[in-house]
Design an enzyme around this catalytic site. Structure first.
Site, mmCIF file in Angstrom:
data_model
loop_
_atom_site.group_PDB
_atom_site.id
_atom_site.type_symbol
_atom_site.label_atom_id
_atom_site.label_comp_id
_atom_site.label_asym_id
_atom_site.label_seq_id
_atom_site.Cartn_x
_atom_site.Cartn_y
_atom_site.Cartn_z
ATOM 1 N N ILE A 20 0.857 -1.196 0.000
ATOM 2 C CA ILE A 20 0.000 0.000 0.000
ATOM 3 C C ILE A 20 0.892 1.245 0.000
ATOM 4 O O ILE A 20 1.616 1.508 0.971
ATOM 5 C CB ILE A 20 -0.947 -0.011 1.218
ATOM 6 C CG1 ILE A 20 -1.817 -1.280 1.190
ATOM 7 C CG2 ILE A 20 -1.824 1.245 1.225
ATOM 8 C CD1 ILE A 20 -2.693 -1.483 2.411
ATOM 9 N N GLY A 21 0.869 1.971 -1.118
ATOM 10 C CA GLY A 21 1.698 3.161 -1.278
ATOM 11 C C GLY A 21 0.896 4.418 -1.043
ATOM 12 O O GLY A 21 -0.308 4.379 -0.772
ATOM 13 N N TYR A 36 19.715 1.045 8.588
ATOM 14 C CA TYR A 36 18.998 2.316 8.670
ATOM 15 C C TYR A 36 18.882 2.705 10.149
ATOM 16 O O TYR A 36 18.504 1.875 10.984
ATOM 17 C CB TYR A 36 17.611 2.142 8.051
ATOM 18 C CG TYR A 36 16.966 3.412 7.520
ATOM 19 C CD1 TYR A 36 15.801 3.930 8.094
ATOM 20 C CD2 TYR A 36 17.524 4.083 6.437
ATOM 21 C CE1 TYR A 36 15.212 5.067 7.584
ATOM 22 C CE2 TYR A 36 16.926 5.226 5.916
ATOM 23 C CZ TYR A 36 15.764 5.718 6.498
ATOM 24 O OH TYR A 36 15.169 6.851 5.990
ATOM 25 N N THR A 85 5.188 7.844 -5.927
ATOM 26 C CA THR A 85 4.753 9.125 -5.342
ATOM 27 C C THR A 85 5.978 9.965 -5.018
ATOM 28 O O THR A 85 6.042 11.150 -5.315
ATOM 29 C CB THR A 85 3.952 8.869 -4.058
ATOM 30 O OG1 THR A 85 2.935 7.914 -4.318
ATOM 31 C CG2 THR A 85 3.359 10.150 -3.508
ATOM 32 N N THR A 94 5.436 28.673 -21.152
ATOM 33 C CA THR A 94 5.205 28.282 -19.752
ATOM 34 C C THR A 94 5.012 26.783 -19.611
ATOM 35 O O THR A 94 5.609 26.133 -18.744
ATOM 36 C CB THR A 94 3.980 29.036 -19.201
ATOM 37 O OG1 THR A 94 4.224 30.430 -19.295
ATOM 38 C CG2 THR A 94 3.719 28.658 -17.737
ATOM 39 N N TYR A 151 8.853 0.505 4.586
ATOM 40 C CA TYR A 151 9.342 -0.836 4.255
ATOM 41 C C TYR A 151 9.148 -1.226 2.793
ATOM 42 O O TYR A 151 9.641 -2.277 2.367
ATOM 43 C CB TYR A 151 8.794 -1.866 5.259
ATOM 44 C CG TYR A 151 9.617 -1.792 6.539
ATOM 45 C CD1 TYR A 151 9.285 -0.881 7.533
ATOM 46 C CD2 TYR A 151 10.783 -2.528 6.676
ATOM 47 C CE1 TYR A 151 10.089 -0.736 8.663
ATOM 48 C CE2 TYR A 151 11.588 -2.405 7.805
ATOM 49 C CZ TYR A 151 11.247 -1.500 8.790
ATOM 50 O OH TYR A 151 12.053 -1.345 9.891
ATOM 51 N N ASP A 152 8.537 -0.357 2.027
ATOM 52 C CA ASP A 152 8.542 -0.555 0.564
ATOM 53 C C ASP A 152 9.955 -0.357 0.054
ATOM 54 O O ASP A 152 10.408 -1.030 -0.873
ATOM 55 C CB ASP A 152 7.581 0.416 -0.120
ATOM 56 C CG ASP A 152 7.899 1.888 0.199
ATOM 57 O OD1 ASP A 152 8.405 2.161 1.309
ATOM 58 O OD2 ASP A 152 7.646 2.735 -0.658
ATOM 59 N N THR A 200 0.109 6.577 -3.333
ATOM 60 C CA THR A 200 -0.795 6.863 -4.464
ATOM 61 C C THR A 200 -1.714 5.685 -4.745
ATOM 62 O O THR A 200 -2.900 5.850 -4.952
ATOM 63 C CB THR A 200 0.026 7.150 -5.745
ATOM 64 O OG1 THR A 200 0.820 8.313 -5.518
ATOM 65 C CG2 THR A 200 -0.894 7.384 -6.942
HETATM 66 N N1 LIG Z 1 -2.762 2.457 -11.964
HETATM 67 C C1 LIG Z 1 -2.123 3.555 -11.499
HETATM 68 N N2 LIG Z 1 -2.677 4.283 -10.528
HETATM 69 C C2 LIG Z 1 -2.015 5.373 -10.023
HETATM 70 N N3 LIG Z 1 -0.828 5.793 -10.444
HETATM 71 C C3 LIG Z 1 -0.243 5.109 -11.437
HETATM 72 C C4 LIG Z 1 -0.840 3.953 -11.997
HETATM 73 N N4 LIG Z 1 0.000 3.462 -12.944
HETATM 74 C C5 LIG Z 1 1.059 4.260 -12.950
HETATM 75 N N5 LIG Z 1 0.914 5.272 -12.089
HETATM 76 C C6 LIG Z 1 1.933 6.305 -11.860
HETATM 77 O O1 LIG Z 1 2.780 5.738 -10.838
HETATM 78 C C7 LIG Z 1 2.898 6.619 -9.739
HETATM 79 C C8 LIG Z 1 2.653 5.786 -8.496
HETATM 80 O O2 LIG Z 1 3.705 4.879 -8.482
HETATM 81 P P1 LIG Z 1 3.729 3.654 -7.478
HETATM 82 O O3 LIG Z 1 5.143 3.428 -7.123
HETATM 83 O O4 LIG Z 1 2.945 2.553 -8.036
HETATM 84 O O5 LIG Z 1 2.872 4.226 -6.286
HETATM 85 P P2 LIG Z 1 3.167 4.376 -4.738
HETATM 86 O O6 LIG Z 1 4.092 5.585 -4.624
HETATM 87 O O7 LIG Z 1 1.804 4.623 -4.194
HETATM 88 O O8 LIG Z 1 3.840 3.121 -4.285
HETATM 89 C C9 LIG Z 1 1.893 7.698 -9.874
HETATM 90 O O9 LIG Z 1 2.561 8.917 -9.574
HETATM 91 C C10 LIG Z 1 1.464 7.628 -11.335
HETATM 92 O O10 LIG Z 1 2.137 8.611 -12.082
HETATM 93 C C1 LIG Z 2 9.497 7.510 1.080
HETATM 94 C C2 LIG Z 2 8.099 6.952 0.949
HETATM 95 C C3 LIG Z 2 7.066 8.068 1.110
HETATM 96 C C4 LIG Z 2 7.946 6.315 -0.445
HETATM 97 O O1 LIG Z 2 6.630 5.862 -0.573
HETATM 98 P P1 LIG Z 2 5.922 5.679 -2.001
HETATM 99 O O2 LIG Z 2 6.534 6.686 -2.935
HETATM 100 O O3 LIG Z 2 6.242 4.297 -2.426
HETATM 101 O O4 LIG Z 2 4.479 5.898 -1.756
HETATM 102 C C5 LIG Z 2 7.863 5.845 1.986
HETATM 103 O O5 LIG Z 2 8.877 4.907 1.875
HETATM 104 C C6 LIG Z 2 7.842 6.386 3.404
HETATM 105 O O6 LIG Z 2 6.823 6.862 3.837
HETATM 106 N N1 LIG Z 2 9.005 6.316 4.117
HETATM 107 C C7 LIG Z 2 9.061 6.744 5.501
HETATM 108 C C8 LIG Z 2 10.313 7.530 5.785
HETATM 109 C C9 LIG Z 2 11.615 6.758 5.582
HETATM 110 O O7 LIG Z 2 11.636 5.811 4.780
HETATM 111 O O8 LIG Z 2 12.623 7.101 6.240
HETATM 112 K K LIG Z 3 8.481 4.951 -4.282
#
Ligand SMILES: Nc1ncnc2c1ncn2[C@@H]1O[C@H](COP(=O)(O)OP(=O)(O)O)[C@@H](O)[C@H]1O
Ligand SMILES: CC(C)(COP(=O)(O)O)[C@@H](O)C(=O)NCCC(=O)O
Ligand SMILES: [K+]
Length: 282
Positions: A46-47, A125, A158, A210, A133-134, A49
């Protein structure tokens, strides 16, 4: 039952009993082997976005679904379609009641990935309690593919995160940078007159109006940032491997592309490895 040659039936019973036991034991071991190979893992990432839900049989991803990180309604259907044995959840956001409810309905052993979860790599870390943890999962997957190598993992979602794991399997951490969408939104949100520009469209090296000024600023900024990290890491670790993952796709020029392993599902693969590593603990 016929007499055993040269002996009574009674005398041959122990031998028959042992033979039957041996056959049963082998058949049981065969079933266990089948089950391990065909163990079906549910991986939930769960990210900020989007949520990713994947099914793995052993080390092979057999399906992946993108879903809202505010509803996760796909879970119910997925659990009816696959004979799932166990699952792992990694989240970088606080889950709302709807998502928590979807997950609590799961009737399988579930591993919630956090600072206390045993890992197949060494975590250096310094704030494991705040680590996303992703980020760890991404390097766990890269390390599984290339053990004994220094690896830089770039995860463009994101946020754009830069992770480093060394040839000894030690995760050192890395950097967090604004993601593609975040940059476009920030330019609009934190200025008086800049529009919200779409990521796709004319992207010259130097903008001439722009819209192209903003689009090139974001895209070229990310490309030069990533190239810069790769150059800097290669300087310090000449044999470093580079992985690129995450939801955002970048089309790089040749010199950057040549050093990159692109794997969109790196985090999911890492979560699957962590779940298998904790087999028997959940
Ligand atoms: N099905 C989708 N839904 C939302 N975002 C998507 C999708 N496919 C690609 N993206 C793009 O990927 C980015 C999210 O990347 P991802 O690493 O999957 O998400 P998270 O940061 O939530 O782990 C968004 O910024 C968007 O540009
Ligand atoms: C840096 C992140 C926001 C990346 O998350 P994602 O882009 O995958 O949604 C996520 O790993 C997070 O919330 N980290 C916590 C702070 C740290 O890793 O130190
Ligand atoms: K990421």
């Amino acid at each position: 039952m016929e007499k055993a040659p040269g002996g009574s039936v009674k005398e041959s019973l122990p031998g028959v009993f042992l033979y039957v036991c041996a056959v049963c034991l082998n058949f049981y071991l065969y079933l266990c082997t089948l089950k391990t190979i065909n163990t079906v893992n549910l991986i939930i990432d769960i990210g900020n976005t989007v949520a990713k839900v994947a099914l793995f049989e052993g080390a092979t991803m057999v399906n992946v679904v993108y879903d809202s990180n505010e509803s996760l309604d796909c879970l119910e259907r997925i659990c009816t379609e696959y004979p799932i044995d166990r699952g792992i959840v990694a989240t970088v956001i606080n889950l709302n009641e709807r998502v928590s409810g979807q997950i609590s309905k799961l009737s399988i052993p579930l591993l919630w990935l956090d600072k206390d979860t045993p890992l197949p790599v060494i975590n250096l870390y310094e704030t494991p309690e705040t680590l996303g943890y992703d980020r760890m999962a991404a390097v766990v997957a890269a390390n599984e593919q290339f053990p004994g190598r220094d690896i830089l993992v770039i995860d463009a979602g994101t946020c754009i995160t830069y992770e480093f794991i060394d040839s000894l399997g030690q995760y050192h951490g890395g950097n967090i940078s604004p993601g593609l969408q975040m940059r476009f939104k920030a330019l609009h949100q934190f200025t008086g007159r800049l529009p919200l520009v779409a990521p796709q469209g004319c992207t010259p090296t130097l903008g001439k109006d722009t819209e192209t000024a903003m689009r090139a600023g974001v895209w070229k900024g990310i490309e030069y940032e990533i190239s810069g990290y790769i150059t800097a890491m290669k300087h310090k670790y000449p044999e470093v491997l580079v992985f690129l993952t995450g939801g955002d796709d970048f089309s790089f020029d040749t010199n950057v592309k040549s050093v990159i392993f692109a794997d969109r599902f790196l985090v999911l693969k890492g979560l699957n490895r962590i779940l298998n590593y904790n087999n028997g603990r959940i």
